[in-house]
Design a protein around this motif. Structure first.
Motif, mmCIF file in Angstrom:
data_model
loop_
_atom_site.group_PDB
_atom_site.id
_atom_site.type_symbol
_atom_site.label_atom_id
_atom_site.label_comp_id
_atom_site.label_asym_id
_atom_site.label_seq_id
_atom_site.Cartn_x
_atom_site.Cartn_y
_atom_site.Cartn_z
ATOM 1 N N VAL A 248 0.823 -1.210 0.000
ATOM 2 C CA VAL A 248 0.000 0.000 0.000
ATOM 3 C C VAL A 248 0.853 1.253 0.000
ATOM 4 C CG1 VAL A 248 -1.657 1.353 1.323
ATOM 5 C CG2 VAL A 248 -1.966 -1.103 1.109
ATOM 6 N N VAL A 249 1.785 1.357 0.948
ATOM 7 C CA VAL A 249 2.551 2.592 1.102
ATOM 8 C C VAL A 249 3.416 2.857 -0.127
ATOM 9 C CG1 VAL A 249 4.243 3.811 2.514
ATOM 10 C CG2 VAL A 249 2.494 2.403 3.612
ATOM 11 N N SER A 250 4.065 1.819 -0.643
ATOM 12 C CA SER A 250 4.941 2.025 -1.804
ATOM 13 C C SER A 250 4.160 2.285 -3.079
ATOM 14 C CB SER A 250 5.865 0.820 -1.989
ATOM 15 O OG SER A 250 5.117 -0.361 -2.213
ATOM 16 N N ALA A 251 2.903 1.813 -3.149
ATOM 17 C CA ALA A 251 2.079 2.065 -4.337
ATOM 18 C C ALA A 251 1.517 3.481 -4.337
ATOM 19 C CB ALA A 251 0.938 1.057 -4.413
ATOM 20 N N LEU A 252 1.285 4.035 -3.154
ATOM 21 C CA LEU A 252 0.629 5.344 -3.076
ATOM 22 C C LEU A 252 1.593 6.510 -2.954
ATOM 23 C CD1 LEU A 252 -2.385 4.585 -0.697
ATOM 24 C CD2 LEU A 252 -2.294 4.491 -3.190
ATOM 25 N N LEU A 253 2.793 6.263 -2.446
ATOM 26 C CA LEU A 253 3.735 7.347 -2.209
ATOM 27 C C LEU A 253 5.053 7.124 -2.942
ATOM 28 C CD1 LEU A 253 3.379 7.958 1.647
ATOM 29 C CD2 LEU A 253 2.104 9.041 -0.206
ATOM 30 N N GLY A 254 5.768 8.219 -3.170
ATOM 31 C CA GLY A 254 7.093 8.166 -3.771
ATOM 32 C C GLY A 254 7.895 9.377 -3.336
ATOM 33 N N ARG A 255 8.979 9.646 -4.032
ATOM 34 C CA ARG A 255 9.837 10.797 -3.699
ATOM 35 C C ARG A 255 9.006 12.085 -3.717
ATOM 36 N NH1 ARG A 255 15.211 9.470 -3.728
ATOM 37 N NH2 ARG A 255 15.811 7.608 -4.926
#
Length: 383
Positions: A109-116
């Protein structure tokens, strides 16, 4: 490596595995010795329920053992689809998506929704999987003071552009207390942020029908748009899921790497979970039984001079302080035939090593009394 291992032994931080023979239940055979367990997450006593076992066996007869592939190739069965639909209804959300573990669900979830350039806000006592998810996402991660909405508010006001995600455990796994979800939901709405709740230890336990922390606080999908739950604790099987909007679930199907690149869990497990989910919803006496055990436990231990933490959930930690003292307490209990793990750093902060006692609806009154009798002797241990 040898040096590091030896240092862990000297610091009373070395961990060892136990071998269990037989099903998960209060009376266990541990390394060949009968023990009374108070350290399982089988809160509703469903891990060894005959109807759940029967569903698993029948599911294996229909689908075989392995799923054979990832969900997006040929591993997504009718059983998986049916369970996802049932979990969506159970949580009051449009859709749900199965993951192999809670750890993988949080990473996904976190890596799919957020980035740099995006902003992530996490409670300081969040589960390790949520912390690791933040690191892997490469978002700017800030840790607010435990269960402190005012601390989070100050951090939200201090950040700039980018998507914003607030992430918290619903029930904190080592403390047993609840996150202040209504306050967090209010801050999320005011600051254009998503709120994600990891309800691994609340699902099945809290709420009138076991809906978890969001049900306990009366929060809707609008207020908590991202809900993660696990199946291997109160529901007694294995796996995890994320529940939310159509857009959220489709985004995860396309972009959550732990979902895309992992073999699906066995369909037979989904069949078993469908049954355990129904039992959890319908048999409210299990939650009532838990509450009675919790109240009795806290009432008695309060008179022993032990340091109980503020928890109204089945997770009842007793703080020892040093790792050595927690280990001595655990060994004292073991000598009396009771299994309770000593939780030590880095799982908990330095100086807060503890016994993590967990209660189950399957514990009898006599079993609880046996535990209380031994705990009454603990202050003298390790002095």
């Amino acid at each position: 490596m040898h040096k590091n291992l030896n240092q862990r032994r000297r610091d009373d931080l070395y961990r060892t595995r136990r071998t269990i023979d037989g099903p998960q239940q209060p009376e266990l055979l541990v390394d060949g010795r009968p023990m009374l367990s108070f350290c399982s997450n089988d809160y509703l006593g469903l891990a060894n329920h005959p109807e759940v076992i029967r569903a698993l066996q029948q599911g294996a007869g229909r689908y075989g053992v392995g799923s054979g592939s990832a969900h997006l190739i040929s591993g997504h069965s009718h059983a998986h689809e049916e369970l996802e639909e049932a979990l969506a209804v159970f949580t009051g959300r449009p859709r749900a998506l199965l993951f192999s573990t809670g750890y993988m669900a949080n990473l996904g979830v976190v890596s799919a929704l957020l980035g740099r350039g995006d902003q992530l806000f996490e409670d300081r006592l969040n589960h390790a999987s949520l912390v690791d998810a933040g690191v892997l996402s490469r978002a700017r991660m800030k840790r607010y003071q435990h269960a402190d909405a005012s601390s989070l508010e100050r951090q939200l006001k201090a950040v700039g552009e980018g998507r914003r995600l607030i992430v918290t455990d619903g029930v904190f796994s080592m403390d047993g207390d609840l996150a202040p979800l209504p306050g967090l939901a209010r801050l999320a709405a005011q600051n254009n942020a998503w709120l994600m709740v990891d309800d691994a230890h609340g699902l099945g336990v809290l709420g009138e029908t076991g809906g978890g922390c969001t049900s306990h606080f009366g929060l809707s999908e609008k207020e908590v748009p991202i809900l993660m739950g696990t199946l291997g604790k109160a529901l007694g099987t294995f796996g995890a899921f994320v529940a939310g909007s159509e857009v959220l679930i489709e985004t995860l199907i396309q972009q959550a790497r732990p979902y895309v690149y992992t073999t699906a869990t066995p369909p037979a497990l989904a069949e078993a979970t469908l049954v355990s989910l129904q039992i959890a919803r319908e048999e409210s006496w299990r939650r009532e039984r838990l509450q009675k055990l919790i109240a009795r436990f806290r009432e008695q231990v309060a008179g022993f001079g032990l340091s109980l933490m503020a928890s109204e959930t089945p997770i009842q930690p007793i703080v020892a302080g040093s790792a050595g003292r927690a280990l001595a307490w655990s060994r004292h209990l073991e000598a009396q035939g009771i299994l309770v793990s000593a939780i030590r750093p880095p799982t908990v902060p330095e100086g807060s090593a503890r016994l993590r006692i967990t209660l189950s609806a399957s514990h009898s009154d006599d079993q609880l009394e046996r535990l209380l009798e031994v705990l009454a002797e603990l202050p003298e241990v390790g002095e």
